[in-house]
Scaffold this active site. Structure first.
Site: not given
Ligand code: NAD
Length: 541
Positions: A293, A327
């Site tokens: 998501e 999100c």
């Molecule tokens: P992010 O993508 O920066 O991080 C999410 C997770 O991915 C974290 O655990 C992070 O450490 C990990 N991550 C980061 N870089 C990585 C890599 N290169 N390889 C593997 N894992 C990695 O997101 P965020 O800033 O924590 O959250 C915000 C984002 O999440 C926004 O884009 C938001 O829209 C989305 N979001 C979506 C939903 C949904 O239900 N659609 C819900 C909540 C948040």
């Protein structure tokens, strides 16, 4: 297997407490907040039920008070991650054959622990670590997480009850096996409930999990691990590792035993994960399930017949609650010209009345954004908007990171419906508005549909049923969660299962049966009571 077809308690949504002045819950959460603010904690990795300290640490600070240190957390080495895989696979031998009612008992207990003894702690941790006001913390870390746990238990039993027809000659049964291998759960900073649900939903269905919380959410993730442990999740079933996301992910995805990814976060990161799985596809023992998501560019579109006060309220709440870091947060609005003057007046008045600051002061509606890189990114878009000719900032536009990462709720009005802040997910308190001609309703709906790569949430406002029906049709694929005369945020487990398609994810709907189906692999068992003894069919004469 127990001798009985057990029924689980019917899931009900956890009531949201008010935290009104003088209420006992308000006093308790503020007291807990103060105690946690003063205490320094040291968060270990959790591998095989043991606390592992690597001594390679980072500090944790409240976003609204970034010079204050709440404690440290330990960062995993590659060896720690490999240990987490090995331990999960060892734990699987017992967990995967554990009767379902025992797993249900554990997670129902976790829900009650959060509803009772851990409520103030998990809320205070979320207020401190993620800068949420008490209402945002309560609907997330307490109520939504409790709801996920309770409803998923009920959904699990509903899935198990789905069985094929049988005859007197043959009995057909479906066993909903956990996946063979381990699940890698990767969670974002913005919802404590998502952080708890992604590992828990897979584990509930009999899987073992390695969970990597966001480094910006480790502080409240520790409370979740404490709850899991007290609820009786056995050692090795849910392991928590944090640190370098890329190294951790590469190590886990290189394992031939990876059986699924349960991800929530940004679109770019998810696409990188999908690509790596593709590159490794020949190495896996089974095709990993990929559930993600991801981002959104969520909209509100208001018809000329809509009520301006209702539209402005949906914008104020939908775009700015939790600093727009949901999100589902509205970040682009399309308002018809004839109501814009009123909508603008109400919205700007509302924004002027917002108070911004620490969540400890409960008069504050707005708190800080999560970290410096998010602050800097948002500030740069605001600066750019100040320079661009086609746009005007009608509210906010200031920011200050001297004490906390504070960005004023900002409204940009653009003459260009494809202006950068109408298309790009900023993930902060910045809302862009495009005012359209009243007679271009249908054209505007197509514009809404075609402007962004995402399709997460969206809302339409109108008092005209024909206009609503047109929006429902034209925007069919523009949002996985579509709202009529309501803001596009605030999905409730059991009522509005959540998720989007296009670049917003695999739309497996967190908090629903659809999500749980992804963590099981059905085995069909046919038992024939009297086996044939002659190969010849009657037609052979
Ligand atoms: P992010 O993508 O920066 O991080 C999410 C997770 O991915 C974290 O655990 C992070 O450490 C990990 N991550 C980061 N870089 C990585 C890599 N290169 N390889 C593997 N894992 C990695 O997101 P965020 O800033 O924590 O959250 C915000 C984002 O999440 C926004 O884009 C938001 O829209 C989305 N979001 C979506 C939903 C949904 O239900 N659609 C819900 C909540 C948040």
């Amino acid at each position: 297997m127990g001798n009985g077809f057990f029924e689980v308690p019917i899931a009900v949504n956890e009531p949201v407490k008010s935290y009104a002045p003088g209420s006992p819950e308000r006093e308790e959460v503020l007291k807990t907040y103060k105690e946690m603010y003063k205490a320094k904690i040291d968060v270990p990795l959790f591998i095989n039920g043991k606390e592992v300290k690597t001594k390679d640490t980072d500090t944790m600070s409240p976003p609204h008070d970034h010079k204050h240190v709440l404690g440290t957390y330990h960062k995993a080495t590659k060896k720690n991650v490999e240990d987490a895989i090995a331990t999960a696979l060892e734990a699987r031998k017992q967990w995967a054959v554990m009767p379902w009612e025992q797993r249900a008992g554990i997670f129902l207990r976790a829900a009650e622990l959060i509803a009772g003894p851990y409520r103030a702690k998990i809320n205070a941790a979320t207020m401190l670590a993620q800068s949420k006001n008490i209402y945002q913390a309560e609907i997330d870390s307490a109520c939504e997480l409790i709801d996920f746990l309770r409803f998923n238990v009920q959904y699990m039993t509903e899935i198990y009850a789905e069985q094929p027809e049988s005859t007197s000659a043959a009995w057909n049964r479906i066993e909903y096996r956990p996946l063979e291998g381990f699940i890698y759960a990767i969670t974002p900073f913005n919802f404590t409930a998502i952080a708890g649900n992604l590992p828990a939903s897979a584990a509930l269905m009999g899987n073992v999990v390695v969970w990597k919380p966001s480094n910006a959410q480790v502080y409240s993730a520790k409370v979740i691990m404490d709850v899991f442990r007290e609820a009786g999740v056995p050692a090795g079933v849910i392991n928590m590792v944090m640190g370098d996301p890329e190294m951790i992910s590469d190590t886990l995805m290189a394992s031939p035993d990876l059986s699924g990814i349960h991800f929530t976060g940004s679109t770019g990161v998810f696409q990188g994960i999908w690509k790596k799985i593709g590159d490794n596809i020949k190495n896996y023992k089974t095709y990993p399930r990929i559930v993600g998501e991801t981002g959104g560019k969520d909209f509100i579109v208001a018809h000329k017949t809509s009520n301006p006060k209702q539209v402005a309220t949906a914008m104020a709440r939908g775009a700015f609650e939790y600093q727009g870091q949901k999100c589902s947060a509205a970040s682009r609005c399309y308002i018809s010209k004839s109501i814009w003057k009123d909508v603008k007046e109400y919205l700007v008045d509302d924004i002027r009345s917002f108070k911004m600051g620490t969540p400890e002061d409960m008069g504050n509606f707005i708190n800080a954004v999560i970290h410096e890189s998010s602050f800097d990114k948002l500030a740069s878009y605001i600066d750019q908007a100040k320079k661009d000719k086609n746009v005007e900032i009608i509210a906010g536009g200031n920011y200050d990171k001297s004490k906390g990462y504070f960005i004023e709720p900002t409204v940009i009005v653009t003459k260009d419906p494809k202006y950068t802040t109408m298309c790009t997910e900023l993930f902060g308190p910045v809302l862009t508005v495009y005012v359209y001609d009243d007679n271009k309703w249908e054209e505007t709906l197509h514009l809404v549909d075609e402007t962004s790569e995402y399709a997460l949430t969206g809302a339409v406002f109108s008092e005209d049923r024909y206009a609503l029906e047109e929006a429902v049709k034209i925007l069919e694929n523009a949002a996985g969660n579509f709202y009529i005369n309501d803001k596009p945020t605030g999905a409730v487990v059991g009522q509005q299962p959540f998720g989007g398609a296009r670049a917003s994810g695999t739309n497996d709907k967190a908090g629903s049966k659809q999500n749980l189906y992804r963590w099981i692999s059905p085995r069909m068992v046919k038992e024939t009571f009297v086996s044939p003894t002659d190969y010849r069919y009657p037609f052979l004469g």
